[in-house]
Structure formats: structure tokens, C-alpha cells
Design a protein around this motif. Structure first.
Motif, PDB file in Angstrom:
ATOM      1  N   PHE A  57     -27.956 -65.830 -47.182  1.00 12.44           N
ATOM      2  CA  PHE A  57     -26.968 -65.957 -46.111  1.00 12.44           C
ATOM      3  C   PHE A  57     -26.142 -67.232 -46.167  1.00 12.44           C
ATOM      4  O   PHE A  57     -25.150 -67.352 -45.470  1.00 12.44           O
ATOM      5  CB  PHE A  57     -27.581 -65.745 -44.732  1.00 12.44           C
ATOM      6  N   TRP A  58     -26.522 -68.179 -47.022  1.00 11.61           N
ATOM      7  CA  TRP A  58     -25.685 -69.372 -47.170  1.00 11.61           C
ATOM      8  C   TRP A  58     -24.297 -69.000 -47.692  1.00 11.61           C
ATOM      9  O   TRP A  58     -23.285 -69.369 -47.118  1.00 11.61           O
ATOM     10  CB  TRP A  58     -26.338 -70.357 -48.130  1.00 11.61           C
ATOM     11  N   GLY A  59     -24.266 -68.293 -48.808  1.00 10.54           N
ATOM     12  CA  GLY A  59     -22.987 -67.906 -49.388  1.00 10.54           C
ATOM     13  C   GLY A  59     -22.297 -66.819 -48.603  1.00 10.54           C
ATOM     14  O   GLY A  59     -21.067 -66.795 -48.487  1.00 10.54           O
ATOM     15  N   ALA A  60     -23.086 -65.894 -48.046  1.00  2.40           N
ATOM     16  CA  ALA A  60     -22.498 -64.799 -47.280  1.00  2.40           C
ATOM     17  C   ALA A  60     -21.747 -65.323 -46.062  1.00  2.40           C
ATOM     18  O   ALA A  60     -20.632 -64.878 -45.763  1.00  2.40           O
ATOM     19  CB  ALA A  60     -23.586 -63.825 -46.856  1.00  2.40           C
ATOM     20  N   GLU A  61     -22.350 -66.278 -45.352  1.00  3.31           N
ATOM     21  CA  GLU A  61     -21.682 -66.809 -44.168  1.00  3.31           C
ATOM     22  C   GLU A  61     -20.341 -67.433 -44.528  1.00  3.31           C
ATOM     23  O   GLU A  61     -19.336 -67.230 -43.836  1.00  3.31           O
ATOM     24  CB  GLU A  61     -22.562 -67.842 -43.461  1.00  3.31           C
ATOM     25  N   ARG A  62     -20.303 -68.194 -45.616  1.00  3.80           N
ATOM     26  CA  ARG A  62     -19.051 -68.832 -46.014  1.00  3.80           C
ATOM     27  C   ARG A  62     -17.963 -67.804 -46.307  1.00  3.80           C
ATOM     28  O   ARG A  62     -16.791 -68.024 -45.963  1.00  3.80           O
ATOM     29  CB  ARG A  62     -19.271 -69.730 -47.232  1.00  3.80           C
ATOM     30  N   ARG A  63     -18.324 -66.679 -46.913  1.00  9.31           N
ATOM     31  CA  ARG A  63     -17.320 -65.643 -47.194  1.00  9.31           C
ATOM     32  C   ARG A  63     -16.629 -65.196 -45.903  1.00  9.31           C
ATOM     33  O   ARG A  63     -15.420 -64.984 -45.874  1.00  9.31           O
ATOM     34  CB  ARG A  63     -17.981 -64.440 -47.871  1.00  9.31           C
ATOM     35  N   PHE A  64     -17.411 -65.044 -44.839  1.00 14.91           N
ATOM     36  CA  PHE A  64     -16.838 -64.529 -43.593  1.00 14.91           C
ATOM     37  C   PHE A  64     -16.078 -65.603 -42.819  1.00 14.91           C
ATOM     38  O   PHE A  64     -15.026 -65.313 -42.243  1.00 14.91           O
ATOM     39  CB  PHE A  64     -17.930 -63.900 -42.732  1.00 14.91           C
ATOM     40  N   TRP A  65     -16.571 -66.851 -42.776  1.00 16.62           N
ATOM     41  CA  TRP A  65     -15.821 -67.853 -42.014  1.00 16.62           C
ATOM     42  C   TRP A  65     -14.506 -68.207 -42.708  1.00 16.62           C
ATOM     43  O   TRP A  65     -13.574 -68.696 -42.065  1.00 16.62           O
ATOM     44  CB  TRP A  65     -16.665 -69.077 -41.689  1.00 16.62           C
ATOM     45  N   GLN A  66     -14.409 -67.915 -44.013  1.00 21.09           N
ATOM     46  CA  GLN A  66     -13.174 -68.206 -44.737  1.00 21.09           C
ATOM     47  C   GLN A  66     -12.098 -67.140 -44.548  1.00 21.09           C
ATOM     48  O   GLN A  66     -10.965 -67.334 -44.994  1.00 21.09           O
ATOM     49  CB  GLN A  66     -13.465 -68.388 -46.224  1.00 21.09           C
ATOM     50  N   LEU A  67     -12.411 -66.029 -43.902  1.00 23.48           N
ATOM     51  CA  LEU A  67     -11.380 -65.030 -43.636  1.00 23.48           C
ATOM     52  C   LEU A  67     -10.286 -65.644 -42.770  1.00 23.48           C
ATOM     53  O   LEU A  67     -10.583 -66.298 -41.763  1.00 23.48           O
ATOM     54  CB  LEU A  67     -11.979 -63.815 -42.919  1.00 23.48           C
ATOM     55  N   PRO A  68      -9.041 -65.436 -43.121  1.00 20.46           N
ATOM     56  CA  PRO A  68      -7.946 -66.071 -42.363  1.00 20.46           C
ATOM     57  C   PRO A  68      -7.723 -65.422 -41.009  1.00 20.46           C
ATOM     58  O   PRO A  68      -7.375 -64.246 -40.925  1.00 20.46           O
ATOM     59  CB  PRO A  68      -6.728 -65.885 -43.277  1.00 20.46           C
ATOM     60  N   GLY A  69      -7.925 -66.193 -39.934  1.00 19.81           N
ATOM     61  CA  GLY A  69      -7.602 -65.735 -38.582  1.00 19.81           C
ATOM     62  C   GLY A  69      -8.475 -64.605 -38.084  1.00 19.81           C
ATOM     63  O   GLY A  69      -8.894 -63.734 -38.832  1.00 19.81           O
ATOM     64  N   GLY A  70      -8.806 -64.636 -36.822  1.00 23.61           N
ATOM     65  CA  GLY A  70      -9.484 -63.512 -36.207  1.00 23.61           C
ATOM     66  C   GLY A  70     -10.996 -63.586 -36.175  1.00 23.61           C
ATOM     67  O   GLY A  70     -11.627 -62.859 -35.410  1.00 23.61           O
ATOM     68  N   VAL A  71     -11.601 -64.428 -37.020  1.00 22.55           N
ATOM     69  CA  VAL A  71     -13.050 -64.629 -36.953  1.00 22.55           C
ATOM     70  C   VAL A  71     -13.308 -65.797 -36.014  1.00 22.55           C
ATOM     71  O   VAL A  71     -12.875 -66.921 -36.267  1.00 22.55           O
ATOM     72  CB  VAL A  71     -13.666 -64.888 -38.339  1.00 22.55           C
ATOM     73  N   TRP A  72     -14.006 -65.510 -34.918  1.00 22.34           N
ATOM     74  CA  TRP A  72     -14.268 -66.541 -33.904  1.00 22.34           C
ATOM     75  C   TRP A  72     -15.394 -67.460 -34.343  1.00 22.34           C
ATOM     76  O   TRP A  72     -15.290 -68.677 -34.272  1.00 22.34           O
ATOM     77  CB  TRP A  72     -14.603 -65.864 -32.573  1.00 22.34           C
TER      78      TRP A  72
END
Length: 226
Positions: A57-72
Motif C-alpha cells: 500500500f505504500w506505492g498504491a497510495e501514492r498512485r491515487f494521491w497523484q491523480l490530478p484534482g478530485g481526490v480529497w
């Protein structure tokens, strides 16, 4: 991040699982170190929760927080097992049955659930069963935890479409990703050490690797996806 090296890669039974505890063993930070938002809410009205297990989940989390806009916000934890409020040492045994999971809170008007699913499918190899690359065990298996009938529909249809894409690209293994109701599988946040780990440790371990096959963005599902 590799857990479960002291037991074979098989799912435990409820009788094998540690008893756990009635309350968390540690506090979770209030704010996301990258996004500056609250990790555990309250979340903005109209935002939705999506839970994905796709390996470390270390790398997985970074993939999602790096999505541009819309991820709170994003929050890592354990989900899909038997032990209430597990701690790291228990998960490492492979006996809790939990998978390392990323919780993603998003604005569906800006980042639709289907966009999160696209990132999910492309960010790991969903055909590997109880492993992900060099990581082996129940904790790195592939799961989508759904929060609504619409999420189930989207998860099932995108799974079928990605299986077709893999087959067309010559990958002969079937997808092993489970789709499970989040209401039956509570999410337990991991301790502070794991939250936004790769922001605190940019050169830290990330064992994620996709198949190299893109999700077929032009595919038309049989029903409307969120």
C-alpha cells in the motif's frame, strides 16, 4: 513491503486468526501530509469512498494521491480479514486474512469511480493471486471493496473488460481480483508510519508493477458506469 514470509501463501481460517482488540492500538494522524486534508473525515458532502487492495500500500497510495484534482484524501489500512483492529505484527503472520488497502475519498464529478478503477487495473498485475511481484502472501492479494450497487456494477464490468484486454495481449492467466462488500469487511487504518510513506521516504520500497496492458478506455460497457 513484504509481510507473511513465515507461512505459505494460503488464506487462513477464522479460527486461525488472532483475536485482535476492541479498539485501535494506535492513533492515526489528523491530516494528509501531501493533500493537507483530513484522513478520517468528516469528508465534504457528495464525496464518495473507494477501497482498493493491489499489493504494497505504500506505492498504491501514492498512485491515487497523484491523480490530478478530485481526490480529497487517501488513507492506508487493512481490510478483508478476520482480526478486528489488527497491528503490523499480526498482519505479517498472514493469519489475519487482511489485505493492504488504500481508501480513496473522491469527488465523483471530477474523478469518476471508473477513473479510479482504470488506475487500479493498470497499476498492478491482477492475475497473481496471493502475491504481487516479489511480495507474497494474503496481504498483497487484489481486491475491490465496494460501497454501493453502482460500484459493484462498475467493478464487475471493468474486470471483464480488462480480462478481455489481457487475453487480447496474450496474457493467458485469469484475473484473481475479488469484489467484496465493504460493509462486511471493515477498514482498519494503519499506523502513522505507513501513512503517505513514500512522501516521507521518496526512495522507499515500492513493489508495484502493472502488466503493461492498458485498460481499454474506448470500451463500451453493457450498463452505465459511475
Amino acid at each position: 513491503m513484504t509481510f507473511g514470509r513465515n507461512r505459505g501463501p494460503r488464506m487462513p481460517t477464522a479460527d486461525e486468526a488472532p483475536v485482535g482488540r476492541a479498539a485501535p492500538a494506535y492513533a492515526v494522524p489528523e491530516a494528509h501530509l501531501v493533500l493537507g486534508t483530513r484522513l478520517q473525515g468528516p469528508y465534504p458532502d457528495g464525496y464518495e469512498i473507494a477501497d482498493f487492495a493491489l499489493g504494497c500500500f505504500w506505492g498504491a497510495e501514492r498512485r491515487f494521491w497523484q491523480l490530478p484534482g478530485g481526490v480529497w484524501t487517501t488513507l492506508v489500512g487493512f481490510q478483508g480479514g478476520f482480526t478486528p483492529h489488527p497491528v503490523d505484527d499480526e498482519v505479517r503472520t498472514g493469519l489475519t486474512g487482511h489485505a493492504e488497502t488504500v481508501r480513496v475519498v473522491h469527488d465523483p464529478a471530477r474523478v469518476p469511480y471508473r477513473a479510479l478503477l482504470t488506475l487500479f487495473w493498470e497499476s498492478h498485475d491482477p492475475t497473481q493471486g496471493l502475491r504481487q511481484g516479489n511480495d507474497i502472501g494474503t496481504h498483497v492479494r487484489s481486491i475491490i471493496f465496494i460501497h454501493s450497487p453502482a460500484q459493484r456494477t462498475a467493478a464487475e464490468e471493468t474486470r471483464a473488460l480488462y480480462q478481455q484486454a489481457l487475453s487480447s495481449a496474450g496474457h493467458d492467466r485469469p484475473i484473481t481480483t475479488d469484489i467484496l462488500p465493504a460493509t462486511e469487511h471493515p477498514f482498519y487504518p494503519a499506523r502513522e508510519y505507513h501513512q503517505q510513506y513514500l512522501h516521507k521516504n521518496p526512495a522507499g520500497y515500492c513493489g508495484l508493477g502493472g502488466t503493461g496492458v492498458s485498460y481499454p478506455l474506448g470500451a463500451t460497457p453493457s450498463r452505465s458506469l459511475p
